[in-house]
Design a protein around this motif. Structure first.
Motif, PDB file in Angstrom:
ATOM      1  N   ASN A 326       0.814  -1.215   0.000  1.00 12.72           N
ATOM      2  CA  ASN A 326       0.000   0.000   0.000  1.00 12.72           C
ATOM      3  C   ASN A 326       0.847   1.265   0.000  1.00 12.72           C
ATOM      4  OD1 ASN A 326      -2.327  -1.531  -0.004  1.00 12.72           O
ATOM      5  ND2 ASN A 326      -2.474  -1.585   2.223  1.00 12.72           N
ATOM      6  N   THR A 329       2.201   1.644  -3.450  1.00 10.52           N
ATOM      7  CA  THR A 329       1.148   2.075  -4.373  1.00 10.52           C
ATOM      8  C   THR A 329       0.885   3.574  -4.228  1.00 10.52           C
ATOM      9  OG1 THR A 329       0.091  -0.087  -4.257  1.00 10.52           O
ATOM     10  CG2 THR A 329      -1.279   1.724  -5.012  1.00 10.52           C
ATOM     11  N   GLN A 330       0.784   4.037  -2.994  1.00  5.24           N
ATOM     12  CA  GLN A 330       0.555   5.471  -2.772  1.00  5.24           C
ATOM     13  C   GLN A 330       1.649   6.295  -3.444  1.00  5.24           C
ATOM     14  OE1 GLN A 330       0.580   5.729   1.523  1.00  5.24           O
ATOM     15  NE2 GLN A 330      -1.661   5.695   1.647  1.00  5.24           N
ATOM     16  N   MET A 367       4.341   3.175  11.380  1.00  6.85           N
ATOM     17  CA  MET A 367       3.806   1.829  11.157  1.00  6.85           C
ATOM     18  C   MET A 367       4.587   0.791  11.960  1.00  6.85           C
ATOM     19  SD  MET A 367       1.239   2.150   9.185  1.00  6.85           S
ATOM     20  CE  MET A 367       0.822   3.851   9.506  1.00  6.85           C
TER      21      MET A 367
ATOM     22  N   ASP B 257      -9.465  11.302  -8.461  1.00 11.61           N
ATOM     23  CA  ASP B 257      -9.913   9.912  -8.599  1.00 11.61           C
ATOM     24  C   ASP B 257      -8.741   8.951  -8.475  1.00 11.61           C
ATOM     25  OD1 ASP B 257     -12.440  10.804  -8.957  1.00 11.61           O
ATOM     26  OD2 ASP B 257     -12.571  10.365 -11.095  1.00 11.61           O
ATOM     27  N   ILE B 258      -7.633   9.310  -9.129  1.00 10.60           N
ATOM     28  CA  ILE B 258      -6.458   8.437  -9.115  1.00 10.60           C
ATOM     29  C   ILE B 258      -5.923   8.298  -7.685  1.00 10.60           C
ATOM     30  CG2 ILE B 258      -4.033   8.345  -9.817  1.00 10.60           C
ATOM     31  CD1 ILE B 258      -4.922   9.386 -12.566  1.00 10.60           C
ATOM     32  N   TYR B 259      -5.859   9.415  -6.975  1.00  8.32           N
ATOM     33  CA  TYR B 259      -5.372   9.383  -5.586  1.00  8.32           C
ATOM     34  C   TYR B 259      -6.297   8.525  -4.719  1.00  8.32           C
ATOM     35  CZ  TYR B 259      -1.549  12.769  -5.760  1.00  8.32           C
ATOM     36  OH  TYR B 259      -0.357  13.396  -5.996  1.00  8.32           O
ATOM     37  N   LEU B 261      -8.195   6.089  -5.674  1.00 11.22           N
ATOM     38  CA  LEU B 261      -8.064   4.675  -6.042  1.00 11.22           C
ATOM     39  C   LEU B 261      -6.801   4.068  -5.465  1.00 11.22           C
ATOM     40  CD1 LEU B 261      -9.385   4.686  -9.684  1.00 11.22           C
ATOM     41  CD2 LEU B 261     -10.136   3.170  -7.868  1.00 11.22           C
ATOM     42  N   ALA B 262      -5.789   4.890  -5.226  1.00 15.04           N
ATOM     43  CA  ALA B 262      -4.542   4.373  -4.660  1.00 15.04           C
ATOM     44  C   ALA B 262      -4.509   4.611  -3.151  1.00 15.04           C
ATOM     45  CB  ALA B 262      -3.346   5.057  -5.319  1.00 15.04           C
ATOM     46  N   ALA B 263      -5.620   5.076  -2.569  1.00 15.55           N
ATOM     47  CA  ALA B 263      -5.675   5.407  -1.141  1.00 15.55           C
ATOM     48  C   ALA B 263      -4.514   6.311  -0.761  1.00 15.55           C
ATOM     49  CB  ALA B 263      -5.688   4.144  -0.282  1.00 15.55           C
ATOM     50  N   ALA B 264      -4.224   7.280  -1.633  1.00 15.88           N
ATOM     51  CA  ALA B 264      -3.071   8.153  -1.398  1.00 15.88           C
ATOM     52  C   ALA B 264      -3.489   9.487  -0.771  1.00 15.88           C
ATOM     53  CB  ALA B 264      -2.328   8.398  -2.714  1.00 15.88           C
ATOM     54  N   GLU B 281      -1.174  12.544   5.201  1.00 16.24           N
ATOM     55  CA  GLU B 281      -2.174  12.103   4.224  1.00 16.24           C
ATOM     56  C   GLU B 281      -2.077  10.597   3.996  1.00 16.24           C
ATOM     57  OE1 GLU B 281      -4.741  13.323   2.398  1.00 16.24           O
ATOM     58  OE2 GLU B 281      -4.581  15.127   3.607  1.00 16.24           O
ATOM     59  N   ARG B 282      -0.838  10.095   3.944  1.00 12.67           N
ATOM     60  CA  ARG B 282      -0.665   8.687   3.604  1.00 12.67           C
ATOM     61  C   ARG B 282      -0.889   7.788   4.822  1.00 12.67           C
ATOM     62  NH1 ARG B 282       4.638   8.820  -0.255  1.00 12.67           N
ATOM     63  NH2 ARG B 282       4.115  10.739  -1.344  1.00 12.67           N
ATOM     64  N   ILE B 283      -0.419   8.243   6.000  1.00 12.74           N
ATOM     65  CA  ILE B 283      -0.513   7.401   7.201  1.00 12.74           C
ATOM     66  C   ILE B 283      -1.964   7.118   7.559  1.00 12.74           C
ATOM     67  CG2 ILE B 283      -0.188   7.430   9.711  1.00 12.74           C
ATOM     68  CD1 ILE B 283       2.563   8.621   9.251  1.00 12.74           C
ATOM     69  N   TRP B 285      -4.535   6.570   5.773  1.00 13.94           N
ATOM     70  CA  TRP B 285      -5.062   5.405   5.072  1.00 13.94           C
ATOM     71  C   TRP B 285      -4.335   4.132   5.464  1.00 13.94           C
ATOM     72  CZ3 TRP B 285      -9.413   4.264   3.056  1.00 13.94           C
ATOM     73  CH2 TRP B 285     -10.234   5.287   2.586  1.00 13.94           C
ATOM     74  N   LEU B 286      -2.992   4.225   5.566  1.00 12.28           N
ATOM     75  CA  LEU B 286      -2.219   3.024   5.920  1.00 12.28           C
ATOM     76  C   LEU B 286      -2.676   2.478   7.262  1.00 12.28           C
ATOM     77  CD1 LEU B 286       1.404   3.931   4.805  1.00 12.28           C
ATOM     78  CD2 LEU B 286      -0.208   2.388   3.709  1.00 12.28           C
ATOM     79  N   LEU B 289      -5.624   0.395   6.889  1.00 11.20           N
ATOM     80  CA  LEU B 289      -5.269  -0.833   6.186  1.00 11.20           C
ATOM     81  C   LEU B 289      -4.461  -1.773   7.073  1.00 11.20           C
ATOM     82  CD1 LEU B 289      -4.406   0.873   2.779  1.00 11.20           C
ATOM     83  CD2 LEU B 289      -6.544  -0.223   3.440  1.00 11.20           C
ATOM     84  N   PRO B 427      -6.139  -0.439  -2.648  1.00  7.69           N
ATOM     85  CA  PRO B 427      -5.564  -0.941  -1.395  1.00  7.69           C
ATOM     86  C   PRO B 427      -6.622  -1.413  -0.402  1.00  7.69           C
ATOM     87  CG  PRO B 427      -4.395   1.011  -2.066  1.00  7.69           C
ATOM     88  CD  PRO B 427      -5.537   0.854  -3.028  1.00  7.69           C
TER      89      PRO B 427
END
Lengths: 451, 451
Positions: A326, A329-330, A367, B257-259, B261-264, B281-283, B285-286, B289, B427
């Motif tokens: 993931n 991917t991001q 993480m 949309d792309i972001y 879809l990548a959970a970015a 922003e990324r953490i 979503w991570l 997950l 993701p």
């Protein structure tokens, strides 16, 4: 759009031969809406309705139909009945349609067209998909540089009915070489006796006939143009690409990028494509990704003794490889999209990489701590608490950093060596990370946890 | 763009006070290119160059600068020196800039502007981000319905220099209520004494001030418009949205949309955003997950006895969960993109699902056979060959079908209950599939392989 009919009502009107009402309904509709309304009918019904509407309006509606609908109509219709539509379509749409239909249909139709139109179609057919030539129209407005503003306005009045746009006017010499460009606004604002030569912009921004549509879209968008001229190798004006076609291009390109990033193959006309073709597009990529999955399995097999001795190690594999995938991917998505929109450029490489390394450290630590805590809380054996949580935590930090680095470096590397960076899809990065995550994790386990 | 200078040469010219050459360089450049060229300079250098170029050209170049560059210039400059740029900018760009700068700067600038311009800015500032009101410009061309074509042409000549476009002309009554619409082409083609009322299109397609920009983009693209009028609740014309702004909207929407879809996370101005904000922003979503990863670990723990007895089961976990995730990502991407572009509609749900089920069977079988063969070839124990390959093959078929079903159903379900289908990211589907794949796989193992 209030009071618009639906398909059943439309069919009733057809059955009742109430042509008057049909005409009234479509007179109140924009051609695009009329086209959308009749798209749900069978081809012969569409042709009936267009015949009832008649004249210019029916041609405008036909032009607004989706390519797939135009195609079935063309295949169903008497060539002579459909001829007026084909003759009046704008040249770019017409060629798209001719490309789409069965060769027999095209062969039956072509002899019915005038020589000039046949030549136009043949010329446009020759340009490669995805180039300016393939999406341009040949119906542009042009004038001589020697005439006055008033004369130009009169010429434009004459040209207007057959041109895709008269708002941009191109100035050509007797060899059709592009010499300049004026907007209709410039012509209107200038004193009537002024020569076009004196008001035209000489440095015309143009695209060449074989230029990629993405570059054409970038230029139109960069300069906020309504249209851009297309020239051949001798700088002769051969067509224009208009902004409405570019809107479609931008949307199609985005779809392609999105599909690439999801390793979903090429975009297909979903509803009209058979399941074998759809499955084929997806299997191709899954197959490659399965192979990396086998490699990941082989890595585990090498560390079989660790896994057997401490089965708890297995329980952290999903979270480690999932998070690695993931995070990768991001990152790859952010980088690839940035490169595609021009927000990021190759000259920024080192700035991007330096930034991603610091982001990776932050994300990896967050993480890693989370996962180590989980390991401490769930460890089955008190003697394993420290080595297991250490292994799991360090592996998480490492695999996130690796994933982010791979997600940032690989697309840039691909671009550098001339490959499409979007091939570096999320699923591909994820599968690749599976292998590296397992190597790192089980390697750490072998070093830290005595068996 | 041939012979264009680079930043160092430009700096040399500035140092040498060679204003003549600076003016020549920029006279040959399109304002967009001039803006791109100077964007690499420091704010005070940009302001120097603009002062040297002077007049209308410098204003056009300033307008083409990126918002971020305009912002630093505005913050650096003497408010009085920058005033002409602000006064002459098109109203939509001006408001974007005012929104961007620090409130102190805006407060210092506003009193210097004329009353009418202040009112215009305040009104535009009030519209919510992402609505037609927030991207429209108030500089549209309009005429009275009672005048003739010739009179209209004269009015347009007068309005032209200050309007974003004169090619679309809106007809309003004395209350500014939108009554009709003519193109400049219509005006040109009509006999001079004809009244505008007689040639205007009365069914004007418009958007309301609070309509979402995506819908505005869809309408402009659907009707191939160059601009669309924006009306308030009383049908009064308040502005227009032009196609060049829509090109940007389409690109931004695609990025979002792309972001998704990548959970970015949300798209950020990458180069100018700090690492903590990017990491955050990324953490976010991570983190979600990771939690599903822990659930997957817990599933494994429940089947600990199977895993310990047949460690070879573990080796197929990456390929199973990887393929499940990838197949789900592919499907959800195709469905979400189809819904976003309008290629797929909610009325097609059952057709889509029926199609995906058949695709899933094909893809599942192909992957299942492949994995079963691999299991046969690598099985460590002859007695395990049949049960292991059976378990692995069946699990693969099942998890691919599950993944494709989830990838197709979840976004549609989300849309149905009013959530953004794009939240159903690759993701997220992958992480979800990890859990279900393990449940299915280890459940099958418990049933098929005697421990």
């Amino acid at each position: 759009m209030q009071g618009v009919l639906f398909i059943p009502e439309l069919r009733q009107l057809l059955a009742a031969r109430d042509h008057e009402t049909v005409r009234e309904v479509f007179a109140d509709l924009h051609p695009s809406d009329g086209a959308e309304l009749i798209s749900g009918l069978a081809p012969h019904e569409i042709l009936d309705i267009l015949a009832i509407i008649g004249n210019r309006s029916s041609i405008e509606i036909f032009e607004q139909l989706d390519l797939a609908v135009q195609k079935v109509c063309l295949e169903e219709a008497d060539p002579k009945a459909i001829l007026p539509f084909i003759e009046e379509m704008s040249s770019d749409d017409r060629v798209d349609l001719i490309k789409e239909v069965e060769p027999e249909i095209a062969d039956r139709l072509m002899p019915l067209l005038a020589q000039a139109e046949r030549d136009d179609i043949r010329r446009l057919l020759a340009y490669e998909e995805g180039t300016a030539g393939a999406i341009m129209t040949t119906e542009y407005a042009s004038v001589d540089k020697d005439i006055t503003a008033t004369e130009a306005l009169n010429r434009l009045r004459m040209q207007a009915p057959n041109k895709e746009t008269v708002y941009y006017v191109y100035v050509v010499d007797h060899d059709r070489r592009l010499k300049g460009f004026v907007t209709l606004k410039d012509v209107l604002l200038t004193p009537p006796s002024q020569k076009i030569e004196q008001i035209m912009e000489e440095d015309v921004i143009s695209v060449s006939i074989d230029e990629n549509v993405e570059e054409v879209a970038d230029k139109i968008s960069h300069y906020d143009f309504l249209a851009i001229p297309v020239i051949d190798n001798d700088r002769r004006l051969v067509g224009i690409v208009t902004v409405d076609d570019i809107l479609d291009v931008v949307e199609e390109e985005a779809t392609e990028d999105i599909y690439h990033l999801a390793a979903a193959g090429k975009p297909l006309d979903y509803l009209n494509t058979g399941i074998f073709k759809i499955a084929k597009e997806r299997i191709l990529w899954l197959f490659i990704l399965v192979l990396t999955g086998f490699v990941a399995g082989a890595v585990m097999q090498r560390f079989q003794s660790q896994l057997t001795a401490v089965i708890a190690l297995v329980f952290f594999i999903p979270v480690l490889s999932g998070t690695g995938g993931n995070a990768g991917t991001q990152t790859t998505t952010v980088i690839i999209r940035g490169l595609a929109t021009g927000e990021l450029e190759m000259k920024d490489i080192f700035r991007i990489l330096f930034k991603e390394i610091r982001v990776a450290l932050l994300v990896g630590l967050a993480m890693g701590v989370l996962t180590a805590v989980r390991a401490i809380l769930t460890s089955p054996d008190p003697r394993l608490v420290v080595p297991l949580s250490l292994t799991v935590g360090l592996a998480m930090v490492g695999c996130v950093i690796l994933a982010i680095a791979a997600g940032a470096i690989l697309p840039i590397l691909f671009k550098k060596i001339g490959l499409d960076p979007a091939l570096m899809s999320g699923p591909f990065i994820s599968s690749l990370m599976d292998v590296f995550t397992l190597l790192l994790y089980l390697g750490l386990a072998a070093a830290i946890i005595p068996v």
